[in-house]
Write a protein that holds these residues in place. Structure first.
Motif, PDB file in Angstrom:
ATOM      1  N   PHE A 681       0.853  -1.194   0.000  1.00 21.92           N
ATOM      2  CA  PHE A 681       0.000   0.000   0.000  1.00 21.92           C
ATOM      3  C   PHE A 681       0.888   1.243   0.000  1.00 21.92           C
ATOM      4  CE2 PHE A 681      -2.545  -3.366   1.801  1.00 21.92           C
ATOM      5  CZ  PHE A 681      -3.793  -3.175   1.223  1.00 21.92           C
ATOM      6  N   HIS A 682       0.492   2.228  -0.763  1.00 20.82           N
ATOM      7  CA  HIS A 682       1.305   3.415  -0.910  1.00 20.82           C
ATOM      8  C   HIS A 682       0.846   4.502   0.055  1.00 20.82           C
ATOM      9  CE1 HIS A 682       2.168   1.624  -5.157  1.00 20.82           C
ATOM     10  NE2 HIS A 682       2.804   0.991  -4.178  1.00 20.82           N
ATOM     11  N   ARG A 683       0.783   5.726  -0.311  1.00 22.32           N
ATOM     12  CA  ARG A 683       0.518   6.810   0.639  1.00 22.32           C
ATOM     13  C   ARG A 683      -0.875   6.665   1.270  1.00 22.32           C
ATOM     14  NH1 ARG A 683       4.388  10.976   0.000  1.00 22.32           N
ATOM     15  NH2 ARG A 683       3.145  12.270   1.392  1.00 22.32           N
ATOM     16  N   ALA A 684      -0.940   6.935   2.575  1.00 24.71           N
ATOM     17  CA  ALA A 684      -2.201   6.835   3.309  1.00 24.71           C
ATOM     18  C   ALA A 684      -2.963   8.148   3.218  1.00 24.71           C
ATOM     19  CB  ALA A 684      -1.934   6.492   4.768  1.00 24.71           C
ATOM     20  N   LEU A 685      -4.276   8.037   3.033  1.00 26.37           N
ATOM     21  CA  LEU A 685      -5.137   9.221   3.004  1.00 26.37           C
ATOM     22  C   LEU A 685      -5.692   9.497   4.396  1.00 26.37           C
ATOM     23  CD1 LEU A 685      -7.317   8.658  -0.201  1.00 26.37           C
ATOM     24  CD2 LEU A 685      -5.560  10.401   0.107  1.00 26.37           C
ATOM     25  N   PRO A 686      -5.877  10.764   4.756  1.00 25.73           N
ATOM     26  CA  PRO A 686      -6.553  11.063   6.025  1.00 25.73           C
ATOM     27  C   PRO A 686      -7.994  10.568   5.992  1.00 25.73           C
ATOM     28  CG  PRO A 686      -5.433  13.019   5.158  1.00 25.73           C
ATOM     29  CD  PRO A 686      -5.415  11.995   4.069  1.00 25.73           C
ATOM     30  N   VAL A 687      -8.526  10.194   7.147  1.00 25.96           N
ATOM     31  CA  VAL A 687      -9.924   9.769   7.249  1.00 25.96           C
ATOM     32  C   VAL A 687     -10.825  10.917   6.801  1.00 25.96           C
ATOM     33  CG1 VAL A 687     -11.756   9.055   8.827  1.00 25.96           C
ATOM     34  CG2 VAL A 687      -9.451   8.145   9.106  1.00 25.96           C
ATOM     35  N   GLY A 688     -11.779  10.609   5.942  1.00 26.58           N
ATOM     36  CA  GLY A 688     -12.727  11.606   5.461  1.00 26.58           C
ATOM     37  C   GLY A 688     -12.365  12.196   4.118  1.00 26.58           C
ATOM     38  N   MET A 689     -11.162  11.942   3.619  1.00 26.59           N
ATOM     39  CA  MET A 689     -10.751  12.488   2.321  1.00 26.59           C
ATOM     40  C   MET A 689     -11.067  11.500   1.207  1.00 26.59           C
ATOM     41  SD  MET A 689      -6.996  13.692   0.934  1.00 26.59           S
ATOM     42  CE  MET A 689      -6.828  14.985   2.153  1.00 26.59           C
ATOM     43  N   GLN A 690     -11.621  12.006   0.103  1.00 28.25           N
ATOM     44  CA  GLN A 690     -11.858  11.194  -1.072  1.00 28.25           C
ATOM     45  C   GLN A 690     -10.705  11.388  -2.059  1.00 28.25           C
ATOM     46  OE1 GLN A 690     -16.254  10.886  -2.195  1.00 28.25           O
ATOM     47  NE2 GLN A 690     -16.155  12.986  -1.435  1.00 28.25           N
ATOM     48  N   SER A 691     -10.551  10.418  -2.949  1.00 31.61           N
ATOM     49  CA  SER A 691      -9.485  10.511  -3.949  1.00 31.61           C
ATOM     50  C   SER A 691      -9.918   9.853  -5.244  1.00 31.61           C
ATOM     51  CB  SER A 691      -8.206   9.841  -3.432  1.00 31.61           C
ATOM     52  OG  SER A 691      -7.200   9.849  -4.439  1.00 31.61           O
ATOM     53  N   LEU A 692      -9.502  10.475  -6.346  1.00 31.03           N
ATOM     54  CA  LEU A 692      -9.810   9.925  -7.662  1.00 31.03           C
ATOM     55  C   LEU A 692      -8.719   9.008  -8.183  1.00 31.03           C
ATOM     56  CD1 LEU A 692     -11.286  13.078  -9.462  1.00 31.03           C
ATOM     57  CD2 LEU A 692     -12.512  11.160  -8.444  1.00 31.03           C
ATOM     58  N   GLY A 693      -7.594   8.943  -7.470  1.00 35.52           N
ATOM     59  CA  GLY A 693      -6.509   8.111  -7.989  1.00 35.52           C
ATOM     60  C   GLY A 693      -5.438   7.800  -6.972  1.00 35.52           C
ATOM     61  N   GLU A 694      -5.528   6.624  -6.328  1.00 35.61           N
ATOM     62  CA  GLU A 694      -4.495   6.123  -5.439  1.00 35.61           C
ATOM     63  C   GLU A 694      -3.925   4.841  -6.044  1.00 35.61           C
ATOM     64  OE1 GLU A 694      -3.539   7.806  -2.494  1.00 35.61           O
ATOM     65  OE2 GLU A 694      -4.785   9.278  -3.528  1.00 35.61           O
ATOM     66  N   THR A 695      -2.792   4.405  -5.520  1.00 37.80           N
ATOM     67  CA  THR A 695      -2.162   3.209  -6.073  1.00 37.80           C
ATOM     68  C   THR A 695      -1.770   2.236  -4.976  1.00 37.80           C
ATOM     69  OG1 THR A 695       0.019   4.266  -6.031  1.00 37.80           O
ATOM     70  CG2 THR A 695      -1.242   4.406  -8.099  1.00 37.80           C
ATOM     71  N   MET A 696      -1.747   0.974  -5.355  1.00 38.63           N
ATOM     72  CA  MET A 696      -1.201  -0.092  -4.515  1.00 38.63           C
ATOM     73  C   MET A 696      -0.716  -1.188  -5.447  1.00 38.63           C
ATOM     74  SD  MET A 696      -4.652  -1.891  -2.999  1.00 38.63           S
ATOM     75  CE  MET A 696      -6.150  -2.015  -3.992  1.00 38.63           C
ATOM     76  N   ASP A 697       0.196  -2.031  -4.957  1.00 36.13           N
ATOM     77  CA  ASP A 697       0.723  -3.140  -5.739  1.00 36.13           C
ATOM     78  C   ASP A 697       0.300  -4.453  -5.097  1.00 36.13           C
ATOM     79  OD1 ASP A 697       1.979  -1.206  -7.248  1.00 36.13           O
ATOM     80  OD2 ASP A 697       3.933  -1.452  -6.273  1.00 36.13           O
ATOM     81  N   VAL A 698      -0.045  -5.433  -5.947  1.00 32.33           N
ATOM     82  CA  VAL A 698      -0.449  -6.735  -5.444  1.00 32.33           C
ATOM     83  C   VAL A 698       0.312  -7.809  -6.208  1.00 32.33           C
ATOM     84  CG1 VAL A 698      -2.420  -6.852  -7.033  1.00 32.33           C
ATOM     85  CG2 VAL A 698      -2.410  -8.264  -4.982  1.00 32.33           C
ATOM     86  N   GLU A 699       0.713  -8.868  -5.494  1.00 29.34           N
ATOM     87  CA  GLU A 699       1.464  -9.967  -6.095  1.00 29.34           C
ATOM     88  C   GLU A 699       0.559 -11.168  -6.278  1.00 29.34           C
ATOM     89  OE1 GLU A 699       5.699 -12.356  -5.410  1.00 29.34           O
ATOM     90  OE2 GLU A 699       4.702 -11.346  -3.721  1.00 29.34           O
ATOM     91  N   LEU A 700       0.560 -11.725  -7.482  1.00 29.39           N
ATOM     92  CA  LEU A 700      -0.237 -12.911  -7.791  1.00 29.39           C
ATOM     93  C   LEU A 700       0.674 -14.062  -8.189  1.00 29.39           C
ATOM     94  CD1 LEU A 700      -3.176 -11.397  -9.897  1.00 29.39           C
ATOM     95  CD2 LEU A 700      -3.107 -11.865  -7.439  1.00 29.39           C
ATOM     96  N   ALA A 701       0.163 -15.278  -7.977  1.00 30.76           N
ATOM     97  CA  ALA A 701       0.951 -16.466  -8.305  1.00 30.76           C
ATOM     98  C   ALA A 701       0.887 -16.804  -9.783  1.00 30.76           C
ATOM     99  CB  ALA A 701       0.463 -17.650  -7.488  1.00 30.76           C
ATOM    100  N   ALA A 702       0.003 -16.147 -10.544  1.00 31.38           N
ATOM    101  CA  ALA A 702      -0.127 -16.397 -11.975  1.00 31.38           C
ATOM    102  C   ALA A 702      -0.559 -15.114 -12.655  1.00 31.38           C
ATOM    103  CB  ALA A 702      -1.133 -17.512 -12.247  1.00 31.38           C
ATOM    104  N   ALA A 703      -0.175 -14.969 -13.912  1.00 26.71           N
ATOM    105  CA  ALA A 703      -0.511 -13.766 -14.666  1.00 26.71           C
ATOM    106  C   ALA A 703      -1.932 -13.855 -15.200  1.00 26.71           C
ATOM    107  CB  ALA A 703       0.465 -13.583 -15.829  1.00 26.71           C
ATOM    108  N   MET A 704      -2.541 -12.697 -15.397  1.00 30.48           N
ATOM    109  CA  MET A 704      -3.841 -12.618 -16.055  1.00 30.48           C
ATOM    110  C   MET A 704      -3.975 -11.264 -16.726  1.00 30.48           C
ATOM    111  SD  MET A 704      -6.463 -12.333 -12.795  1.00 30.48           S
ATOM    112  CE  MET A 704      -7.895 -12.431 -13.872  1.00 30.48           C
ATOM    113  N   GLY A 705      -4.911 -11.169 -17.632  1.00 25.18           N
ATOM    114  CA  GLY A 705      -5.091  -9.923 -18.366  1.00 25.18           C
ATOM    115  C   GLY A 705      -5.523  -8.789 -17.468  1.00 25.18           C
ATOM    116  N   ALA A 706      -5.073  -7.586 -17.790  1.00 25.15           N
ATOM    117  CA  ALA A 706      -5.364  -6.430 -16.942  1.00 25.15           C
ATOM    118  C   ALA A 706      -6.857  -6.154 -16.854  1.00 25.15           C
ATOM    119  CB  ALA A 706      -4.616  -5.204 -17.472  1.00 25.15           C
ATOM    120  N   CYS A 707      -7.558  -6.219 -17.987  1.00 25.27           N
ATOM    121  CA  CYS A 707      -8.998  -5.926 -17.969  1.00 25.27           C
ATOM    122  C   CYS A 707      -9.752  -6.955 -17.138  1.00 25.27           C
ATOM    123  CB  CYS A 707      -9.549  -5.885 -19.391  1.00 25.27           C
ATOM    124  SG  CYS A 707      -8.945  -4.473 -20.352  1.00 25.27           S
ATOM    125  N   GLY A 708      -9.394  -8.220 -17.301  1.00 17.48           N
ATOM    126  CA  GLY A 708     -10.043  -9.265 -16.519  1.00 17.48           C
ATOM    127  C   GLY A 708      -9.756  -9.126 -15.039  1.00 17.48           C
TER     128      GLY A 708
END
Length: 836
Positions: A681-708
């Protein structure tokens, strides 16, 4: 989201910024039920008179919630006791307490079902009624007011509550709750009177209508006689003969905030015949009825898929006595260990804790183990019929330490009947022996002490309870004997035990005390920091009632306030067990030694329902972990809007972990004591704040298409969280470097002015005090603000530069620039529109 939910949002949104832990009140949990009011003919609210994190941990309320909501024409919602900060806001704004799901005031429901698990929730109940706009006294409610029905173990002596209840359900609620709902539904349709309602409720088996019983007292306050004025003179508890007829819903509610028991809870059996003489639950929930292990197995798998919980707990009053526990536990771990789902058994007796059981539990994580000797000496354990020898206790502790547990929890009671000073010394002695059985330097014990409280319908219901000062003295004596670095002692407040003891064997005269305490502001009495003992003492004095009158020993020939309420355990059995306690004689468990004539079983429908310990389950071969293969990292961009803005960063992390588990994706887990999905998880937002674009990274054991991947994730995400895109990374990368963020800020009040904005922008320096829980420091705000644009008195746009440290929150920055007070700053609607 339909119109009634939008209406609810508009009502509660203006409160959440002013309170701590707003996620208690969102009402948008995973698996919450929403219906249209126009599509149902009965609306019920299930009330739990304590804070959300306590009520959400209670299995019974969620069970009734699912049963009622299976009916197309009934909508059951929930309400919990408000914390002091929310209550204060409701009173200041003159807003009513509402249900979580639709935001409907409690006064507008047809039926209020209240779960009374303990007596220290009584003032919370009255407070909820008052805040919800419901008349407190049943006699003052009209046909337009809700019907108020109580349930739970405290309703086996509901006399202190009797003026406030239309009725109470005694015993198992699965069948009774629907029958009561149908009675209320028909009464509403017929526009009947309150008296006609009570008459109809009296016809339901197991339902007690206090208005049909009159209590006569003598001039000294002793109960003289119980006079029935209705059709029934005695109310017998309701018994569900077979648990398998009401399987639990797999769609358990998943909270946003952490609750007391934050896991999937599954009841494997109900009732206990061990016969501990102090234990009310052991008497009330007889006979023992075990759930089909194959059904338990199927339910756990289905429920974990629907909830995403990382831990499942098998519940029973004594889960080690569940016949097929060993094969069930082994098969559960065979199926769940690869998914890194831990299992816990929270109510094990020392003599049922086997090496095989511990080996299964620790396959994923060593969840907590508790031993409950209850008394320190063998003699006193015989008095209370604990049926545990010191050798069995020590052997269980040695097995746990040998299996790798370094921390054990112990339960003891003080003030038990026939207790002596030697028994108190024995608590410390046994604790030290258990500690010495553990690994040198690593073993630790958490010791929990509580004061014995005589409860109705037990062999000790006639016994004296120690007074407040005596209980304090005994607690301090034992606590002092336990002083050592490896032992952490905790204890229930003596004042709380005193108050609970007064009401647990109380009569209708205490209703006046309860009302007086409520009017004085007593509530949340089960929370030691909220208990106001001085106010309670004044309430007793104002009502002319001596509280210690209710702690005295009762004569065997004395009428008891609950004599007309029958839990099916015979009075003769209770008296016999009391006599055996005085003689130091143990009574065996009827499951091993045959019937002990307690009176519960009727030779027909009501009887023990047990499953063979050698039950053969439909097994699934344990999944063999595949050979390690290259894993794949994805960077997810997501928005955090609407209800999700109230999630703290830790609550967001937990919500995402559980959402990932619900997807069924091939997750990669961390190593160590507590395996978790590999997410950065990347930068933390204060409680009560909305955001249109945050990021996080997740690791999977197998690849899959981005849209799926985006589609699968969004099906599992909680309301307000939406994955916008997924990008495959060549390897694990550091978080994106963010130098600035732009915010759109709106205020419900006209607090912004162009003069203040220009004045700030013209400054070279703008010192501001940055407050943190443990420190305050002065920072220069001016270089942190790259752009400040005044749009109108209600709206500004702010761009802030982000440094390595000392960054001010946008709300704090705007409060300093425009001179906002705390409330105005809390009410700001902040949307993070861009990061760069």
């Amino acid at each position: 989201m339909n119109s009634f939910t939008e209406n609810r949002k508009s009502k509660i949104e203006n409160l959440l910024s002013r309170i701590q832990r707003p996620t208690r009140y969102l009402g948008r949990e995973i698996n919450a039920v929403f219906k249209s009011p126009g599509d149902v003919t009965l609306r019920a609210a299930l009330l739990f008179p304590d804070l959300y994190e306590v009520g959400m941990s209670h299995l019974g309320l969620s069970l009734l919630y699912a049963i009622l909501n299976r009916e197309e024409d009934i909508w059951a919602e929930r309400a919990y006791a408000p914390a002091p900060d929310l209550e204060a806001e409701l009173r200041v704004r003159r807003q009513p307490l509402t249900s979580l799901e639709s935001g409907t005031p409690l006064s507008r429901f047809d039926l209020l079902g209240v779960s009374f698990q303990y007596e220290l929730g009584y003032t919370n109940f009255l407070n909820m009624l008052e805040l919800g706009g419901v008349p407190l006294l049943a006699a003052e409610r009209t046909s337009e007011d809700p019907v108020v029905i109580g349930g739970g173990p405290a309703c086996f002596n509901p006399e202190p509550l009797s003026p406030f209840l239309d009725a109470a359900v005694l015993g198992d609620g699965e069948e009774a709750v629907l029958e009561v709902a149908r009675v209320v539904q028909a009464w509403r349709a017929a526009r009947g009177t309150r008296g006609e309602l009570w008459q109809a409720l009296e016809e339901v088996e197991g339902v007690y209508v206090p208005g049909f019983f009159r209590m006569e007292f003598d001039e000294s306050g002793f109960l003289r006689e119980i006079l029935p004025t209705g059709r029934r003179g005695v109310i017998h508890k309701r018994v569900l003969d077979d648990l398998n007829r009401f399987g639990p819903s797999p769609h358990a509610l998943v909270p946003f905030c952490q609750i007391i028991h934050d896991r999937l809870s599954v009841e494997v059996s109900r009732g206990c015949t061990r016969g501990c003489r102090y234990c009310q639950a052991g008497m009330l929930y007889r006979p023992v009825r075990e759930r089909d292990p194959q059904a338990v197995l199927a339910h756990v798998e289905e429920a974990l898929a629907a909830t995403g919980y990382e831990e499942a707990s098998l519940l029973s009053l004594s889960v080690g006595d569940y016949g097929p526990l060993a094969p069930l536990l082994e098969e559960l771990m065979n199926r769940l260990s690869q998914e890194r789902v831990a299992m816990s058994l929270p109510s094990l007796r020392a003599d049922t804790l086997t090496p095989e059981m511990m080996a299964q539990i620790k396959r994923v994580r060593r969840t907590g183990l508790t031993l409950a000797p209850e008394a320190g000496s063998p003699r006193l354990r015989k008095v209370i019929n604990k049926n545990l020898t010191e050798d069995e206790i020590m052997a269980a502790a040695a097995r746990a330490f040998g299996a790798g547990w370094n921390l054990l929890k112990l339960y003891f009671m003080i003030g038990l009947p026939r207790e002596t000073g030697e028994d108190l010394e024995a608590i410390a002695g046994l604790t030290n022996k258990i500690l010495q059985a553990g690994p040198r330097g690593r073993a630790k014990l958490n010791v929990s002490l509580s004061t014995f409280i005589p409860k109705s319908h037990t062999p000790f219901q006639w016994e004296r309870q120690e007074g407040l000062e005596a209980s304090r003295a005994r607690l301090y004596e034992v606590k002092d004997r336990l002083r050592r670095p490896q032992v952490q002692a905790k204890w229930n407040s003596a004042a709380q035990s005193w108050l609970e003891g007064v009401f647990s064997r109380g009569d209708r005269r205490l209703a006046e005390v309860l009302m007086a305490a409520h009017l004085r502001g007593c509530r949340l009495d089960a929370w030691s920091e909220e208990l106001r003992l001085d106010m309670w003492r004044q309430a007793f004095q104002d009502s002319g009632v001596d509280p210690d009158f209710y702690l005295r020993e009762r004569r065997l020939d004395e009428p008891l306030p609950w004599d007309h309420l029958n839990c099916r355990v015979s009075r003769e059995f209770l008296v016999t067990e009391r006599d055996r306690a005085y003689q130091g004689l143990e009574t065996p468990d009827c499951r091993q030694e045959g019937c002990q004539d307690c009176g519960v079983c009727d030779g027909g429908r009501v009887a023990l329902k047990l499953h063979d310990s050698q039950t053969t389950l439909k097994t699934r071969l344990e999944t063999v972990a595949p050979a390690p293969a290259p894993t794949v990292w994805y960077r997810l961009t997501y928005c955090k809007l609407d209800e999700a803005k109230w999630l703290s960063h830790l609550e967001l992390v937990a919500a995402v972990y559980r959402a990932l588990r619900r997807t069924g994706l091939p997750l990669v887990f961390t190593a160590g004591f507590h395996p978790l999905p590999r997410v950065s998880f990347h930068r933390a937002l204060p409680v009560g704040m909305q955001s249109l674009g945050e990021t996080m990274d997740v690791e999977l054991a197998a690849a899959m298409g981005a849209c799926g991947l985006v589609e699968v994730l969004n099906r599992a995400m909680p309301p307000g969280l939406k994955i916008l895109s997924a990008a495959r990374l060549p390897k694990r990368l550091p978080p994106p470097r963010v130098k600035s963020a732009t915010y759109q800020v709106e205020s419900p009040e006209p607090v912004f002015s162009p003069e203040a904005a220009l004045r700030f922008l013209s400054q070279e320096e703008f010192p501001v005090t940055r407050k943190r829980p443990k420190e305050e420091r002065t920072v220069d705000l001016r270089p942190q603000v790259a752009r400040l644009e005044f749009l109108d008195p209600h709206e500004v746009q702010l761009e802030m530069l982000l440094a390595e440290k000392d960054n001010l929150k946008p709300a704090d920055a705007l409060a300093a620039i425009f001179g906002l007070d705390q409330g105005q700053a809390q009410d700001l609607e902040i949307l993070k529109v861009k990061s760069s």
